[in-house]
Design an enzyme around this catalytic site. Structure first.
Site, PDB file in Angstrom:
ATOM      1  N   LYS A 150      -5.946  13.250 -11.518  1.00  0.00           N
ATOM      2  CA  LYS A 150      -7.077  12.190 -11.304  1.00  0.00           C
ATOM      3  C   LYS A 150      -7.569  11.680 -12.598  1.00  0.00           C
ATOM      4  CE  LYS A 150      -5.994  11.511  -6.782  1.00  0.00           C
ATOM      5  NZ  LYS A 150      -5.502  10.167  -6.400  1.00  0.00           N
ATOM      6  N   ILE A 158       0.859  -1.189   0.284  1.00  0.00           N
ATOM      7  CA  ILE A 158       0.043   0.061  -0.052  1.00  0.00           C
ATOM      8  C   ILE A 158       0.983   1.217   0.186  1.00  0.00           C
ATOM      9  CG2 ILE A 158      -1.753   1.263   1.224  1.00  0.00           C
ATOM     10  CD1 ILE A 158      -2.736  -1.450   2.653  1.00  0.00           C
ATOM     11  N   TYR A 181      -5.206  19.397  -9.835  1.00  0.00           N
ATOM     12  CA  TYR A 181      -5.505  18.052  -9.189  1.00  0.00           C
ATOM     13  C   TYR A 181      -6.594  17.057 -10.035  1.00  0.00           C
ATOM     14  CZ  TYR A 181      -7.548  14.797  -5.458  1.00  0.00           C
ATOM     15  OH  TYR A 181      -7.859  13.766  -4.827  1.00  0.00           O
ATOM     16  N   VAL A 210     -13.706  12.689   1.442  1.00  0.00           N
ATOM     17  CA  VAL A 210     -13.432  11.702   2.428  1.00  0.00           C
ATOM     18  C   VAL A 210     -12.727  12.658   3.591  1.00  0.00           C
ATOM     19  CG1 VAL A 210     -12.329   9.619   3.337  1.00  0.00           C
ATOM     20  CG2 VAL A 210     -12.960  10.039   0.831  1.00  0.00           C
TER      21      VAL A 210
HETATM   22  N1  LIG Z   1      -9.805  12.703   1.184  1.00  0.00           N
HETATM   23  C1  LIG Z   1     -10.587  12.981   0.058  1.00  0.00           C
HETATM   24  O1  LIG Z   1     -11.771  13.665  -0.148  1.00  0.00           O
HETATM   25  C2  LIG Z   1     -10.205  12.173  -1.273  1.00  0.00           C
HETATM   26  C3  LIG Z   1     -10.971  12.050  -2.085  1.00  0.00           C
HETATM   27  C4  LIG Z   1     -10.753  11.472  -3.399  1.00  0.00           C
HETATM   28  C5  LIG Z   1      -9.672  10.769  -3.806  1.00  0.00           C
HETATM   29  N2  LIG Z   1      -8.540  10.983  -2.551  1.00  0.00           N
HETATM   30  C6  LIG Z   1      -7.397  10.269  -2.963  1.00  0.00           C
HETATM   31  O2  LIG Z   1      -6.966   9.361  -1.917  1.00  0.00           O
HETATM   32  C7  LIG Z   1      -5.889   9.215  -1.706  1.00  0.00           C
HETATM   33  C8  LIG Z   1      -5.463   9.231  -0.223  1.00  0.00           C
HETATM   34  O3  LIG Z   1      -5.632  10.487   0.311  1.00  0.00           O
HETATM   35  P1  LIG Z   1      -6.204  10.761   1.801  1.00  0.00           P
HETATM   36  O4  LIG Z   1      -7.740  11.318   1.595  1.00  0.00           O
HETATM   37  O5  LIG Z   1      -6.101   9.641   2.540  1.00  0.00           O
HETATM   38  O6  LIG Z   1      -5.293  11.962   2.187  1.00  0.00           O
HETATM   39  P2  LIG Z   1      -4.321  11.738   3.728  1.00  0.00           P
HETATM   40  O7  LIG Z   1      -4.783  11.376   4.595  1.00  0.00           O
HETATM   41  O8  LIG Z   1      -3.570  13.297   3.210  1.00  0.00           O
HETATM   42  O9  LIG Z   1      -3.240  10.686   3.045  1.00  0.00           O
HETATM   43  C9  LIG Z   1      -2.236  10.784   1.922  1.00  0.00           C
HETATM   44  C10 LIG Z   1      -1.269   9.609   2.002  1.00  0.00           C
HETATM   45  O10 LIG Z   1      -0.124   9.824   0.937  1.00  0.00           O
HETATM   46  C11 LIG Z   1       0.974   9.927   1.243  1.00  0.00           C
HETATM   47  N3  LIG Z   1       1.749  10.640   0.365  1.00  0.00           N
HETATM   48  C12 LIG Z   1       1.839  11.913   0.022  1.00  0.00           C
HETATM   49  N4  LIG Z   1       2.761  12.028  -0.730  1.00  0.00           N
HETATM   50  C13 LIG Z   1       3.497  11.135  -0.936  1.00  0.00           C
HETATM   51  C14 LIG Z   1       4.921  10.668  -1.682  1.00  0.00           C
HETATM   52  N5  LIG Z   1       5.204  11.764  -2.448  1.00  0.00           N
HETATM   53  N6  LIG Z   1       5.144   9.721  -1.217  1.00  0.00           N
HETATM   54  C15 LIG Z   1       4.552   8.833  -0.640  1.00  0.00           C
HETATM   55  N7  LIG Z   1       3.453   8.636  -0.107  1.00  0.00           N
HETATM   56  C16 LIG Z   1       2.875  10.051  -0.181  1.00  0.00           C
HETATM   57  C17 LIG Z   1       0.759  10.401   2.696  1.00  0.00           C
HETATM   58  O11 LIG Z   1       2.347   9.956   3.394  1.00  0.00           O
HETATM   59  P3  LIG Z   1       3.375  10.595   3.644  1.00  0.00           P
HETATM   60  O12 LIG Z   1       3.219  11.987   4.000  1.00  0.00           O
HETATM   61  O13 LIG Z   1       3.882  10.116   5.010  1.00  0.00           O
HETATM   62  O14 LIG Z   1       4.336  10.485   2.660  1.00  0.00           O
HETATM   63  C18 LIG Z   1      -0.415   9.910   3.232  1.00  0.00           C
HETATM   64  O15 LIG Z   1       0.000   8.499   3.561  1.00  0.00           O
HETATM   65  C19 LIG Z   1      -4.987  10.357  -2.564  1.00  0.00           C
HETATM   66  O16 LIG Z   1      -4.737   9.691  -3.837  1.00  0.00           O
HETATM   67  C20 LIG Z   1      -6.110  11.115  -2.663  1.00  0.00           C
HETATM   68  O17 LIG Z   1      -6.197  11.945  -3.890  1.00  0.00           O
HETATM   69  C21 LIG Z   1      -8.916  11.810  -1.557  1.00  0.00           C
END
Ligand SMILES: NC(=O)c1ccc[n+]([C@@H]2O[C@H](COP(=O)([O-])OP(=O)(O)OC[C@H]3O[C@@H](n4cnc5c(N)ncnc54)[C@H](OP(=O)(O)O)[C@@H]3O)[C@@H](O)[C@H]2O)c1
Length: 270
Positions: free
Chosen positions: A174, A16, A170, A203
């Site tokens: 996507k 993951i 962004y 989320v």
């Molecule tokens: N939250 C929403 O509303 C939403 C909606 C649609 C899609 N998404 C997508 O869901 C996914 C997860 O996001 P989340 O909502 O769970 O956000 P989050 O809580 O900010 O988690 C993002 C994760 O990505 C990691 N990350 C960021 N940059 C990275 C890099 N350069 N290398 C490795 N890891 C990296 C961060 O870990 P580190 O900082 O420790 O590296 C963190 O574990 C993303 O792809 C996001 O675009 C989110």
């Protein structure tokens, strides 16, 4: 007695990305809880100390049936991604499921005021990071019988289907993930490799805090008057897709909270 989902996951190695927070972190727990007896989890992110804590939490909750291997990895750095598999101990290299979850949004600026740095970071993480990860792991899948076997689960976004003002870059990243998933699924049609795309709506995770450069008030305002999805909601869907019968490909999934019907079609309680 183990559930059908647990039986299908037993013995698998799951990698993951972005496992230190939000959807990635919850997905690690959901896999572990669904199949607590014989599973290996490779958890990757930049914040290794958080991954190490998660490993301890999983062991405390579920015992030694789930083995966890935390790996510091910045997916936006191609050399780190390229070196990842060879740096894994031998017994961790037979990866069965890749969850391409690492991703982020930076800012809500509109053209012509989008910072080059934000633009580069978003593309390097969400697009080239995801593609490089896929290319690093796919050879392992392709070695297996029937042309190849394994799951690639890409976390896209509703933003990849419907662009909105202030989300130009962004949304574009996507949309790129979505195109890449669709293309890959067709390229791999003669194999048993499943390409699964899951596109969440809102989320509540660290996502908005990161998008607003740490401004918690602005992040909280995103969720004011609405009930967003929780990371666990998406984690359940990730694990559901990975634990279907091998012939079942949940190719494409859009997941909204009940108050949302589009990028800007949100119902807020006043
Ligand atoms: N939250 C929403 O509303 C939403 C909606 C649609 C899609 N998404 C997508 O869901 C996914 C997860 O996001 P989340 O909502 O769970 O956000 P989050 O809580 O900010 O988690 C993002 C994760 O990505 C990691 N990350 C960021 N940059 C990275 C890099 N350069 N290398 C490795 N890891 C990296 C961060 O870990 P580190 O900082 O420790 O590296 C963190 O574990 C993303 O792809 C996001 O675009 C989110």
């Amino acid at each position: 007695m183990s559930s059908p989902a647990a039986k299908r996951l037993e013995g698998k190695t799951i990698l993951i990305t972005g496992a230190s927070s939000g959807i990635g972190r919850s997905t690690a727990f959901e896999f572990a809880r669904t199949c607590p007896n014989n599973l290996r989890l490779i958890l990757t992110a930049r914040r290794i100390e958080i991954l190490e804590k998660i490993a301890v939490e999983i062991h405390t909750e579920l015992g030694e049936g789930v083995k966890v291997f935390p790996v510091q990895l910045d997916v936006s750095k191609p050399d780190q991604v390229r070196g990842l598999v060879n740096a894994l101990p031998e017994e961790w290299r037979e990866i069965d499921i890749l969850v391409n979850n690492a991703g982020l949004a930076r800012g809500v600026s509109r053209a012509p005021n989008i910072s080059e740095d934000d633009m580069t970071t978003m593309f390097a993480t969400n697009v080239t990071g995801l593609i490089n990860m896929t290319q690093a792991i796919l050879p392992i899948f392709l070695e297996r019988p029937d042309g190849g076997r394994g799951d690639i689960i890409n976390i896209g976004s509703g933003a990849g289907r419907e662009a909105y003002p202030g989300g130009g870059v962004y949304c574009a990243t996507k949309a790129a993930v979505r195109s890449f998933s669709d293309s890959l699924r067709k390229e791999l049609i003669a194999t048993r490799i499943r390409v699964i795309e899951i596109d969440p709506g809102q989320v509540e995770t660290e996502f908005s805090v990161i998008r607003y450069y740490g401004d918690k008030n602005k992040a909280d305002a995103v969720y004011a008057g609405v009930q967003p999805l929780a990371a666990e909601d998406i984690a359940e869907i990730v694990v559901f897709t990975a634990s279907r019968r091998e012939n079942v490909v949940v190719a494409d999934t859009l997941v909204y909270p009940s108050h949302q019907a589009g990028a800007t079609a949100l119902h807020r309680k006043s």
